[in-house]
Design a protein around this motif. Structure first.
Motif, PDB file in Angstrom:
ATOM      1  N   UNK A 134      32.421   9.377   5.996  1.00  0.00           N
ATOM      2  CA  UNK A 134      33.127   8.127   6.288  1.00  0.00           C
ATOM      3  C   UNK A 134      34.331   7.960   5.371  1.00  0.00           C
ATOM      4  N   UNK A 135      34.143   8.193   4.085  1.00  0.00           N
ATOM      5  CA  UNK A 135      35.209   7.973   3.115  1.00  0.00           C
ATOM      6  C   UNK A 135      36.234   9.106   3.138  1.00  0.00           C
ATOM      7  N   UNK A 136      35.800  10.304   3.543  1.00  0.00           N
ATOM      8  CA  UNK A 136      36.764  11.396   3.744  1.00  0.00           C
ATOM      9  C   UNK A 136      37.714  11.059   4.897  1.00  0.00           C
ATOM     10  N   UNK A 137      37.170  10.451   5.944  1.00  0.00           N
ATOM     11  CA  UNK A 137      38.016  10.064   7.077  1.00  0.00           C
ATOM     12  C   UNK A 137      38.999   8.967   6.665  1.00  0.00           C
ATOM     13  N   UNK A 147      35.435   0.832  -2.620  1.00  0.00           N
ATOM     14  CA  UNK A 147      35.724   2.273  -2.552  1.00  0.00           C
ATOM     15  C   UNK A 147      36.936   2.539  -1.652  1.00  0.00           C
ATOM     16  N   UNK A 148      37.021   1.813  -0.535  1.00  0.00           N
ATOM     17  CA  UNK A 148      38.207   1.936   0.331  1.00  0.00           C
ATOM     18  C   UNK A 148      39.462   1.507  -0.423  1.00  0.00           C
ATOM     19  N   UNK A 149      39.352   0.447  -1.220  1.00  0.00           N
ATOM     20  CA  UNK A 149      40.495   0.016  -2.033  1.00  0.00           C
ATOM     21  C   UNK A 149      40.946   1.125  -2.984  1.00  0.00           C
ATOM     22  N   UNK A 150      40.006   1.769  -3.631  1.00  0.00           N
ATOM     23  CA  UNK A 150      40.368   2.837  -4.574  1.00  0.00           C
ATOM     24  C   UNK A 150      41.054   3.999  -3.869  1.00  0.00           C
ATOM     25  N   UNK A 151      40.623   4.292  -2.650  1.00  0.00           N
ATOM     26  CA  UNK A 151      41.284   5.350  -1.879  1.00  0.00           C
ATOM     27  C   UNK A 151      42.725   4.949  -1.587  1.00  0.00           C
ATOM     28  N   UNK A 152      42.924   3.702  -1.170  1.00  0.00           N
ATOM     29  CA  UNK A 152      44.295   3.230  -0.886  1.00  0.00           C
ATOM     30  C   UNK A 152      45.162   3.276  -2.142  1.00  0.00           C
ATOM     31  N   UNK A 153      44.607   2.852  -3.264  1.00  0.00           N
ATOM     32  CA  UNK A 153      45.349   2.894  -4.527  1.00  0.00           C
ATOM     33  C   UNK A 153      45.751   4.319  -4.881  1.00  0.00           C
ATOM     34  N   UNK A 154      44.881   5.282  -4.579  1.00  0.00           N
ATOM     35  CA  UNK A 154      45.192   6.685  -4.901  1.00  0.00           C
ATOM     36  C   UNK A 154      46.354   7.214  -4.087  1.00  0.00           C
ATOM     37  N   UNK A 155      46.652   6.566  -2.966  1.00  0.00           N
ATOM     38  CA  UNK A 155      47.788   6.963  -2.144  1.00  0.00           C
ATOM     39  C   UNK A 155      49.020   6.100  -2.403  1.00  0.00           C
ATOM     40  N   UNK A 156      48.972   5.300  -3.465  1.00  0.00           N
ATOM     41  CA  UNK A 156      50.140   4.551  -3.885  1.00  0.00           C
ATOM     42  C   UNK A 156      50.303   3.184  -3.248  1.00  0.00           C
TER      43      UNK A 156
END
Length: 524
Positions: free
Chosen positions: A292-295, A351-360
């Motif tokens: 899910x989080x990879x997607x 966790x979704x927030x952290x993924x978004x932050x990692x993409x700037x």
């Protein structure tokens, strides 16, 4: 003769009182109202070769000027004999001075401008000054509303010269949401919406791309996601999305992309069924599955190549977690980690927030995330209010930023909400601390797509969205205390939209109502 409704009777009385405009008049018919306006009482006429000069070489500026001229002409034939005009009354062009060389559109860009249209005895050029090209675009929109084709002079005319207009927006974020999951909106329809947004000085198109019903966007990292589209022809390619972003940016509009997680995501599983908790219980997305989080990471990675706005919207609203607890595999996963449903919801959002932050990206989430665990959200979160009043107060008191879209006033799919309520809705209600007021970065009207498609979206958006647009642009002390006082000016703007090919509904009705009977556009 048909029965005259009470709304129409009010309009007739306003006409008799001289409040409503009928074409051009001595009334200032600019929408949204600028911060400062002064004007005179004489006429100017645009020459047939009316052009512009600028210290700023930019295709954005040139294209915007050409579009503005086309909007003023409205396909009329200019067949006047210019030799018959007094040369001192002819306006030969517009000189545009832009002080900043930075042409990047981003949140908080300076949109201020100063527009001077001279009196007949002065030099024959109007002047537009702006810090950025995007301020100049707003100035061009205002200039376009000063001009009209006169059937008497057979030329483009400006009344009430000289004009001096000094202007800047009240809020940096002035949004309109469109929803392409409930009904697919063809690319030309989206572009028409973008055009109409620019006329009202709205500057963020919130693209609610996917939802439970369909997933129409191509995601190269996970190409089966758009198997969730309604049909092969109801899809957007990466190139389509990039073209929409470019089209909007040339008009001073940012595109805010949204993926709504973990709820509102059933369509994701059409191409990737393992994203569902189970075949029989299909949303929210499976919190226990690393896939899910990879997607989500793949989607946001692809987004970062297309959607270059500072923010991404991650949704987070209306999450029914019952599938997590009724699916044995996920229930066991939760038990092993000592999580209940509420904690799992928090885990997913963060966790979704952290993924978004990692993409700037900085993040926008619907208000449920704040209501449930606001102190845990990233400090780079903007909370998007929608459920009702009072939320913005609590959000900014916590130090987070807020966007106001309270559904009782600013949801366009609520067809019984009249434009007067859109106009009167104040984003900083009961927020008296100036520092906290600044954390309300703006507002957004929402055109949810359950009952609109390409056939009726324009008249459902306009003119009610224009009422909110003035609230978001115009200084608070310049806003009408009673919406009734701007009825004539809004009716004039609605007619201007019609003239420009925008299917805006009559001011006199609710939502997207049709005209009640024959009559002038200005009386409807």
């Amino acid at each position: 003769m048909g029965k005259m409704g009470s709304e129409m009777l009010i309009y007739v009385l306003l006409l008799m009182a001289g409040v409503l405009a009928s074409g051009q008049s001595s009334q200032v018919n600019i929408w949204p109202m600028p911060a400062s306006v002064s004007y005179g009482h004489t006429h100017l006429y645009l020459t047939n070769d009316f052009g512009f000069s600028s210290n700023y070489g930019s295709e954005i500026l040139k294209d915007a000027f050409d579009r503005m001229l086309a909007l003023i002409k409205l396909d009329h034939v200019i067949d006047a004999n210019f030799s018959a005009f007094n040369s001192s009354s002819l306006l030969q062009g517009l000189h545009i001075v832009i002080s900043s060389p930075n042409g990047q559109l981003q949140y908080g860009v300076d949109e201020s401008y100063k527009l001077i249209v001279p009196s007949p005895e002065k030099p024959a050029y109007a002047h537009l000054e702006a810090k950025t090209v995007y301020g100049a675009l707003q100035g061009l929109q205002t200039f376009s509303q000063l001009c009209y084709f006169s059937v008497t002079s057979r030329v483009l005319q400006i009344d009430m010269s000289p004009w001096t207009i000094i202007d800047q927006p009240r809020f940096s974020y002035r949004g309109l949401l469109i929803d392409t999951s409930r009904h697919y909106l063809p690319v030309p329809v989206i572009k028409k919406v973008i055009d109409s947004m620019s006329y009202a000085k709205l500057n963020v198109m919130h693209w609610h791309i996917v939802d439970t019903q369909s997933f129409p966007l191509e995601i190269p990292s996970y190409p089966k996601l758009w198997d969730g589209a309604y049909s092969p022809s109801e899809r957007y390619t990466v190139a389509d999305a990039a073209d929409i972003v470019s089209y909007a940016q040339k008009r001073g509009i940012n595109v805010l992309a949204e993926i709504d997680v973990p709820g509102h995501a059933l369509s994701w599983g059409t191409g990737y069924p393992s994203l569902w908790p189970s075949k029989d219980c299909q949303q929210p997305l499976d919190v226990s599955n690393e896939f899910t989080f990879k997607v989500i990471d793949g989607i946001l990675s692809d987004f970062s190549k297309i959607f270059n706005f500072k923010f991404v919207h991650l949704g987070g609203d209306e999450v029914n977690t019952s599938c997590w607890t009724t699916t044995p595999r996920i229930r066991n996963w939760l038990k092993k980690r000592g999580m209940n449903e509420s904690q799992a919801y928090q885990y997913f959002v963060l966790r979704a927030q952290n993924i978004a932050l990692s993409h700037g990206y900085e993040i926008i989430n619907w208000e449920e995330t704040f209501n449930d665990f606001g102190n845990k959200l990233s400090r780079k979160t903007v909370v998007h209010n929608w459920l009702g009043g009072g939320v913005a107060q609590r959000v900014v008191a916590s130090g987070l930023r807020c966007i106001v879209s309270n559904q009782d006033k600013w949801y366009l799919d609520h067809l019984d909400t009249p434009w007067q309520e859109f106009y009167a809705n104040e984003p900083v209600t009961n927020i008296t601390n100036l520092k906290q007021q600044k954390l309300v970065i703006g507002g957004e009207v929402c055109m949810w797509g359950e009952t609109v498609d390409g056939s009726d979206i324009e008249q459902t958006i306009w003119p009610r969205a224009a009422a909110a647009a003035e609230r978001l642009w115009t200084p608070f002390d310049k806003l009408a205390k009673n919406p009734r006082d701007v009825t004539g000016r809004l009716a004039h703007f609605r007619c201007l939209l019609n003239q420009r090919g925008v299917a805006a509904a009559p001011v006199a009705g609710l939502g997207r109502a049709a005209p009640e009977g024959p009559g002038s556009c200005y009386r409807q």
